[in-house]
Enzyme design. Sequence first.
Site, PDB file in Angstrom:
ATOM      1  N   ARG A  35       0.627  -1.152   0.176  1.00 31.63           N
ATOM      2  CA  ARG A  35       0.107  -0.338  -0.028  1.00 31.63           C
ATOM      3  C   ARG A  35       0.736   1.489   0.243  1.00 31.63           C
ATOM      4  O   ARG A  35       1.744   1.625   0.650  1.00 31.63           O
ATOM      5  CB  ARG A  35      -0.748  -0.105   1.276  1.00 31.63           C
ATOM      6  CG  ARG A  35      -2.263  -1.197   1.643  1.00 31.63           C
ATOM      7  CD  ARG A  35      -2.921   0.033   2.430  1.00 31.63           C
ATOM      8  NE  ARG A  35      -3.903  -1.814   3.165  1.00 31.63           N
ATOM      9  CZ  ARG A  35      -5.130  -1.273   3.025  1.00 31.63           C
ATOM     10  NH1 ARG A  35      -5.308  -1.072   2.120  1.00 31.63           N
ATOM     11  NH2 ARG A  35      -5.691  -2.876   2.858  1.00 31.63           N
ATOM     12  N   GLY A  40      -2.094  -0.997   7.214  1.00 30.71           N
ATOM     13  CA  GLY A  40      -3.338  -2.031   6.640  1.00 30.71           C
ATOM     14  C   GLY A  40      -4.292  -1.806   6.414  1.00 30.71           C
ATOM     15  O   GLY A  40      -4.750   0.089   6.858  1.00 30.71           O
ATOM     16  N   ALA A 268     -21.693  -7.470   4.074  1.00 26.15           N
ATOM     17  CA  ALA A 268     -21.260  -7.341   5.430  1.00 26.15           C
ATOM     18  C   ALA A 268     -20.348  -8.558   5.792  1.00 26.15           C
ATOM     19  O   ALA A 268     -21.437  -9.225   7.147  1.00 26.15           O
ATOM     20  CB  ALA A 268     -21.349  -6.343   5.822  1.00 26.15           C
ATOM     21  N   ARG A 271     -14.730 -11.839   6.006  1.00 27.01           N
ATOM     22  CA  ARG A 271     -13.378 -11.696   5.707  1.00 27.01           C
ATOM     23  C   ARG A 271     -12.457 -13.221   5.752  1.00 27.01           C
ATOM     24  O   ARG A 271     -13.108 -14.157   6.538  1.00 27.01           O
ATOM     25  CB  ARG A 271     -12.904 -10.412   6.609  1.00 27.01           C
ATOM     26  CG  ARG A 271     -13.362  -9.497   6.771  1.00 27.01           C
ATOM     27  CD  ARG A 271     -12.047  -8.683   7.799  1.00 27.01           C
ATOM     28  NE  ARG A 271     -10.374  -8.092   7.094  1.00 27.01           N
ATOM     29  CZ  ARG A 271     -10.380  -7.476   5.923  1.00 27.01           C
ATOM     30  NH1 ARG A 271     -12.424  -6.251   6.355  1.00 27.01           N
ATOM     31  NH2 ARG A 271      -9.946  -6.826   5.402  1.00 27.01           N
ATOM     32  N   ASP A 311      -4.845 -11.948  11.268  1.00 25.87           N
ATOM     33  CA  ASP A 311      -5.896 -12.440  10.402  1.00 25.87           C
ATOM     34  C   ASP A 311      -5.721 -13.723   9.701  1.00 25.87           C
ATOM     35  O   ASP A 311      -6.565 -14.196   9.228  1.00 25.87           O
ATOM     36  CB  ASP A 311      -6.433 -10.944   9.398  1.00 25.87           C
ATOM     37  CG  ASP A 311      -7.701 -10.201  10.255  1.00 25.87           C
ATOM     38  OD1 ASP A 311      -7.037 -10.744  11.139  1.00 25.87           O
ATOM     39  OD2 ASP A 311      -7.794  -9.456   9.692  1.00 25.87           O
ATOM     40  N   ALA A 319      -7.756  -6.526  15.668  1.00 24.25           N
ATOM     41  CA  ALA A 319      -6.238  -5.457  15.133  1.00 24.25           C
ATOM     42  C   ALA A 319      -5.430  -5.827  16.264  1.00 24.25           C
ATOM     43  O   ALA A 319      -4.373  -6.125  16.674  1.00 24.25           O
ATOM     44  CB  ALA A 319      -6.668  -4.365  15.337  1.00 24.25           C
ATOM     45  N   HIS A 444     -16.315   7.689  42.399  1.00 26.35           N
ATOM     46  CA  HIS A 444     -18.528   8.356  41.783  1.00 26.35           C
ATOM     47  C   HIS A 444     -17.993   9.923  41.249  1.00 26.35           C
ATOM     48  O   HIS A 444     -16.970  10.289  42.294  1.00 26.35           O
ATOM     49  CB  HIS A 444     -18.969   8.274  42.907  1.00 26.35           C
ATOM     50  CG  HIS A 444     -20.240   8.582  43.048  1.00 26.35           C
ATOM     51  ND1 HIS A 444     -21.548   7.692  42.044  1.00 26.35           N
ATOM     52  CD2 HIS A 444     -20.675   9.294  43.732  1.00 26.35           C
ATOM     53  CE1 HIS A 444     -22.331   8.837  42.053  1.00 26.35           C
ATOM     54  NE2 HIS A 444     -22.241   9.780  43.036  1.00 26.35           N
TER      55      HIS A 444
HETATM   56  P1  NAI Z   1     -18.843 -10.878  10.609  1.00 27.30           P
HETATM   57  O1  NAI Z   1     -18.644 -12.304  10.505  1.00 27.30           O
HETATM   58  O2  NAI Z   1     -18.948 -10.559  12.353  1.00 27.30           O
HETATM   59  O3  NAI Z   1     -20.572 -10.755  10.813  1.00 27.30           O
HETATM   60  C1  NAI Z   1     -21.219 -11.537   9.276  1.00 27.30           C
HETATM   61  C2  NAI Z   1     -22.388 -11.300   9.219  1.00 27.30           C
HETATM   62  O4  NAI Z   1     -23.160 -12.127   8.039  1.00 27.30           O
HETATM   63  C3  NAI Z   1     -23.029 -12.740  10.122  1.00 27.30           C
HETATM   64  O5  NAI Z   1     -23.949 -12.472  10.890  1.00 27.30           O
HETATM   65  C4  NAI Z   1     -23.770 -13.961   9.057  1.00 27.30           C
HETATM   66  O6  NAI Z   1     -24.521 -14.723   9.815  1.00 27.30           O
HETATM   67  C5  NAI Z   1     -23.705 -12.908   7.811  1.00 27.30           C
HETATM   68  N1  NAI Z   1     -24.571 -13.768   7.352  1.00 27.30           N
HETATM   69  C6  NAI Z   1     -24.058 -14.793   5.996  1.00 27.30           C
HETATM   70  N2  NAI Z   1     -23.841 -14.962   5.034  1.00 27.30           N
HETATM   71  C7  NAI Z   1     -24.981 -14.783   4.875  1.00 27.30           C
HETATM   72  C8  NAI Z   1     -26.659 -14.020   4.119  1.00 27.30           C
HETATM   73  N3  NAI Z   1     -25.781 -15.472   2.551  1.00 27.30           N
HETATM   74  N4  NAI Z   1     -27.243 -13.648   4.278  1.00 27.30           N
HETATM   75  C9  NAI Z   1     -27.617 -12.969   4.686  1.00 27.30           C
HETATM   76  N5  NAI Z   1     -26.767 -12.656   6.375  1.00 27.30           N
HETATM   77  C10 NAI Z   1     -25.990 -13.592   6.769  1.00 27.30           C
HETATM   78  O7  NAI Z   1     -18.091 -10.777   9.451  1.00 27.30           O
HETATM   79  P2  NAI Z   1     -18.145  -8.862   9.832  1.00 27.30           P
HETATM   80  O8  NAI Z   1     -18.794  -8.340   9.901  1.00 27.30           O
HETATM   81  O9  NAI Z   1     -18.146  -8.806   8.043  1.00 27.30           O
HETATM   82  O10 NAI Z   1     -16.769  -9.005  10.085  1.00 27.30           O
HETATM   83  C11 NAI Z   1     -15.753  -9.263   9.297  1.00 27.30           C
HETATM   84  C12 NAI Z   1     -14.032  -9.223  10.577  1.00 27.30           C
HETATM   85  O11 NAI Z   1     -14.176  -7.694  11.145  1.00 27.30           O
HETATM   86  C13 NAI Z   1     -14.691 -10.093  11.877  1.00 27.30           C
HETATM   87  O12 NAI Z   1     -14.135 -10.568  12.178  1.00 27.30           O
HETATM   88  C14 NAI Z   1     -15.386  -9.231  12.996  1.00 27.30           C
HETATM   89  O13 NAI Z   1     -14.281  -9.275  13.980  1.00 27.30           O
HETATM   90  C15 NAI Z   1     -13.328  -7.971  12.758  1.00 27.30           C
HETATM   91  N6  NAI Z   1     -14.371  -6.866  12.699  1.00 27.30           N
HETATM   92  C16 NAI Z   1     -13.870  -6.448  13.812  1.00 27.30           C
HETATM   93  C17 NAI Z   1     -14.590  -4.770  14.032  1.00 27.30           C
HETATM   94  C18 NAI Z   1     -14.651  -4.457  15.426  1.00 27.30           C
HETATM   95  O14 NAI Z   1     -14.005  -4.976  16.813  1.00 27.30           O
HETATM   96  N7  NAI Z   1     -15.054  -3.745  15.974  1.00 27.30           N
HETATM   97  C19 NAI Z   1     -14.554  -4.212  12.894  1.00 27.30           C
HETATM   98  C20 NAI Z   1     -14.681  -4.587  11.630  1.00 27.30           C
HETATM   99  C21 NAI Z   1     -14.751  -5.576  11.810  1.00 27.30           C
END
Ligand code: NAI
Length: 465
Positions: A35, A40, A268, A271, A311, A319, A444
Amino acid sequence: MPQYDVIIIGAGPGGYVSAIRCAQLGLKTAVVEGRDTLGGTCLNVGCIPSKALLHATHLLHEAEHNFTNMGLKGKSPSVDWDQMKSYKDEVIGQNTGGIEFLFKKNKIDWIKGWATIPAAGKVQVGDEVHEAKNIVIASGSVPSSLPGVEVDNDAGLVVDSTGALSLPKVPKKMVVIGAGVIGLELGSVYARLGSEVTVVEYMDAVCPGMDKDVQRNFKRVLEKQGLNFIMGAAVQGVDTTKTKAKVKYQPKKGGDEAVLDADVVLVATGRKPFADGLGLDALGVKMTERGQIATDAHWATNVPGIYAIGDVIEGPMLAHKAEDEGMAVAEVIAGKHGHVNYGVIPGVVYTAPEVATVGQTEDALKAEGRKVKVGKFMFMGNARAKAVGQAEGGFVKIIADAETDRILGAAIIGPAAGDMIHELCVAMEFGASAEDIALTCHAHPTYSEAVREAALACGDGPIHS
Ligand code: NAI
C-alpha cells in the site's frame, strides 16, 4: 550473512507492531508493504476511518435527538458529506504518518511493494531479493462476498466495508447483508446520516456468538435508532441496474423469495485470510481447511524460519489480537518467551451504545456443564449514565465460577463499554474473583461503578438496584 534478522510481510497492526518490538529487541528489521501508506486495513480502510465516521455521526445524532432535552436549542447541524470524508481522511493520514515516524525512530526499513517468498530466508519484492533469518507473514484478510453478489467499490452500488467508507453520496436506501460487527457499525453510520437502513441477517440474532442478553438489547436499541432488521433470512443474490440494486433473500425456515430495493448494498458477511501471491503453495506451507496459514503455539509454520500472525492465521480477526501475536512472535524470534492469552481477548462494537465482551458467554459455559453465577447491573442504576442520557437499555454482566467466584467472562452494553471492559480483562489476567472487583473502591460518579455493582451482584447484591 543475511541482510536482516527479520522481514515482516504486511504493515497492519500485526506486522507494524511486530516490527517495532523486533527492533526494540535489537533485531535488524524490515517490513514489506505494498500500500502507499502503512497501517494495513485497520488504519487505512477499517477500524480507524470507521471510528471517525462513527464519532461524527454520533455527534449529529446527539444534536438531533438529545440536545433539546438538555436545554440546547437551535438548528441541528446539517451534513457536509464531503467534509466528513475529508475529516476521516485526515484522521487516517495522522495515524499512518505516525507509523512511518515510528519506523524511522526504530530504524525499521520499509520495503515498498508486494512480497513473494521464493524460498525460506528469501523475500522477493519486484526484481530484488532480500535475505532474512526469519520471515513473519502478517498479510491480513480481505472482505469475503457471497455467491451471486458482485462487489464493485468503484461503482459504489454494491460495496464492501472499504467502499462503504467512501460512498460518493449518502444513499436514500441502504441494504446491509450481515448483522455482524461491520454491518452494525457502518449501518449505524448511514442510519444516523438519514439513510433508510435494512439489515438482512441469516441467523436469528445479531452478532453471532455474543451473549444472548446483549444480542437482544443491542438489536432493540439499534431498532430504536431507526435500523430495520430482517432476521433468519439468507441472501441469495443481488441484481443491479446502473443505479439501483435488488437484494433477493429467502427466509431460512422456507417460503417465497423476497426482494429489497436499494441505492447501495453493503456486503458485510465476513472476511477471509489473505495470502495470495506469496508463493506459499510452492514452499509447501501448510494451510488449514479454512484457508488460514497453519501455525504452532509459537506462530511457526511448518517451514523453518517462516512465522505467521494476525488475520491470516486462526482466531478472531481483530487488530489487537494481531498486535499481541506480533509482539509475542518478536519475543520468540529474539529467543525470549512470547505469550498470548487467547482466553482474554476483548471484542468491541463501536456503535452507540458500545458493546464489549471478554471471555466466555453464560450459554457456552452452561453448555459445557460449568456451574456459574451471573451478576448483572443495569445502567439505569448508574448516576453518571443517567446524567448524560445514556442509561437506557444498557448493562454490565459478569459471569463467575459458582464455587470459586473466579471471573470467567463479561459483557457490557452501554456508554464507554469498549474502555470499561479492560477492568475485567485485567481482572481475568490476574485470575481475580468477582469479589476482588466488588472490594475495589470505584470513583463516583463513573460508568465503571456499574462494573463494581455487577461484581457485587455475584455476591450479596448490588447497592443501586
Ligand atoms: P461477521 O462474521 O462478524 O458477520 C457476518 C454476518 O453475516 C454473520 O452474522 C452471518 O450470519 C451473516 N451472513 C453471512 N452470509 C449471509 C447471507 N447469505 N445472508 C444473510 N446474512 C449472512 O463479519 P463482518 O461483520 O463482515 O466482520 C468481519 C471481521 O472483521 C470479523 O471477524 C470482525 O470481528 C472484524 N471486525 C471487527 C471490528 C471491531 O472489532 N470493532 C470492526 C470491523 C470488523
